[in-house]
Write an enzyme that holds these catalytic residues in place. Sequence first.
Site, short mmCIF file in Angstrom:
data_model
loop_
_atom_site.label_atom_id
_atom_site.label_comp_id
_atom_site.label_asym_id
_atom_site.label_seq_id
_atom_site.Cartn_x
_atom_site.Cartn_y
_atom_site.Cartn_z
N HIS A 376 0.83 -1.20 0.00
CA HIS A 376 0.00 0.00 0.00
C HIS A 376 0.86 1.26 0.00
CE1 HIS A 376 -3.62 2.41 0.75
NE2 HIS A 376 -2.82 3.15 1.51
N GLU A 377 1.81 1.32 0.92
CA GLU A 377 2.62 2.54 1.02
C GLU A 377 3.52 2.72 -0.20
OE1 GLU A 377 1.56 4.44 3.13
OE2 GLU A 377 0.52 3.02 4.41
N HIS A 380 1.75 4.30 -3.04
CA HIS A 380 1.66 5.76 -2.92
C HIS A 380 2.80 6.45 -3.66
CE1 HIS A 380 -1.73 6.81 -0.44
NE2 HIS A 380 -1.42 5.93 0.49
N GLU A 399 -5.83 7.85 -1.87
CA GLU A 399 -5.94 6.58 -1.16
C GLU A 399 -6.67 5.52 -1.98
OE1 GLU A 399 -4.36 5.80 1.32
OE2 GLU A 399 -3.89 7.60 2.45
N TYR A 462 -10.52 5.15 0.91
CA TYR A 462 -9.85 3.91 0.55
C TYR A 462 -10.75 3.01 -0.31
CZ TYR A 462 -6.31 5.08 4.04
OH TYR A 462 -5.31 5.70 4.74
#
Length: 634
Positions: A376-377, A380, A399, A462
């Site tokens: 997930h990070e 980004h 997100e 999200y």
Amino acid sequence: MDDNAKFYIFGIMNLKTSITLLLLTVTSVMGFAQRKTYWDQKVDYAMEIDVNEKTFQYDGKMKLKYSNNSGQELNKVYFHLYFNAFQPGSMMDERLKNIVDPDARMVTRSGTKEKPVVTSRIATLSPQQVGYQKIKTVKYNGVDVPFKEDGTILEVNLPTAIKDASTVEFDLTWEAQVPEQIRRSGRNSKEGIAFSMTQWYPKMAQFDEFGWHLDEYIGREFIAPFGNFDVKIHINKDYVIGSSGKLQNPTEVKGYFNNAKIKAKNNKATWHYKAENIHDFAWAADPKLVVDSAKTQTGTTIYTVYLPTDQEVIGNWKTALGMATEFFDFTGKHFGQYPWSTYTIVQGGDGGMEYGTATLITGGRNLKGLVGVIFHEAAHSWYQHLFGINETVDEWMDEGFTSYIEELAYQEIFLKPKVRELNPIGMAYNGYYRLAKSGKEEPMSLLADYYNTNFAYSNEAYNKGAVLAEQLGYIIGKENLQKTFLTFYDQWKFKHPTPNDFKRVAEQTADINLKWYFNLFINTTRTIDYAIGEVSDQQIEIKNKSNLAMPIDLLVEYQDGSRELFYIPLREMRGEKPAEQFDIYQGVKRTVLPDWFWTKPSYTIPVSKQVKKAWIDPTQRLADINYEDNAYGQ
């Protein structure tokens, strides 16, 4: 003009053909060009800080070059002072006291189940525990200038305006105290990391076509101008740092080379980092951290910097490192090549948070949780850091698209399914359905700080944001969605695009109007609800029971075993999606029907055979809040 365009132009031998192809090329490039009003500011930071690891304080100095490309003069500038939020009475503190579902990491709970007592952790901080950034001096082109601190914003008035198309220089000195670990930044995390240094420096505020972005820091996220960073950190020589950027002196500090000759002065080592074209810089430090690394197929070095607490944790981090390299290769192929030479995954913070070429995550996780948060990070790096999405305004794009990438990669790399799901983000759809039926949904266009509940914010940003992306593929076609993401990357990387810029790329890629979809799905809480009505040997009735119209795929199976896919475009689309290559549609006749319009609540499909079964959208990408009435004969 891109290289392909040049090749086609300069490779032409016939003059007439050259002119024709030149005009076609220019038209094509203009079709995907940036909006004419586009411009962006630029910053270059040179910072040096001296850390006292015993008091968790540091002294900092900065030289900042600021380029004004706005087309207007600026008489003042602003900086963010994020550490100031971690003080009793701050806006962040008051928000925790008054929101109905505060972030559990930021509060303490006591009392009984019947009479719970929830206390903001910020409210109880002592003077030695609070965070602060106290500005000592500000110089503008070498001249001292007045400034004012107001919460987490520093306002600097200028004696002479910053002219358009000019670059000026600011020099700042400040002293800071690192707060107790409460949200993202802080000292002494629950996992034992001494320093999680995020939002740690006076950060130039974003100025763009919408004006200055001066949001007080109350827990949500950020926007900032792109620029270069040159950072020197002086800290006790026994500490290991994981950071944004590329380490310039790895042989002089602990952790990166076994035979490093640590270069220290007054018992402190200097860690020197540089990074180009990023808009945030973070680092974490602790004496117990260890470093590992691997390279992607395209040559990016992935670092992991973590606490080796036991063999299981070490094994999980080593496995996750390998999967992280696969992640960058997968995402580069489907969403555009990662443009920097390094990415560092650092144990620190309070969960997971993205920064320029780095992330801070909690690390005492099982393998599934560790891989999930890394994916997930790291995603980004595209939807936030490569595009500079405005997280305070368009949190769903930041997100939501990140969650979309995360889930695609997670299934491909971690789960390695033999049978592909027709809808790869079913969990996000379920989260959105819970939100839509909860009575707590608010428009997704709401500013991130202003949601009434964290429940609504999380599910909007999200889950519903991810649904918007996957459902867009249902509207314009799966292949067109893939092309949209890659074209958007080519046109808008490093340029702070808006959702409308993404919409325009999708419209031009698919030749479909999408104003209705983006407007209604983002700016309202309307829901989608279709149903199959009366079915006979002559016709099938489809009903729109909601106030958000969509195109319809209806798969019909006849009594003789044959199948037919009826596609009903929406009139507002002014176009239609191409046939899609799903296994469920292989060998199935596709019939395109006249368009349906939102003012008409029902639509009749003529059939010539006896119907055995029929179902709306068998790929389940249509975010219909009630699927129970979407099938007949099941």
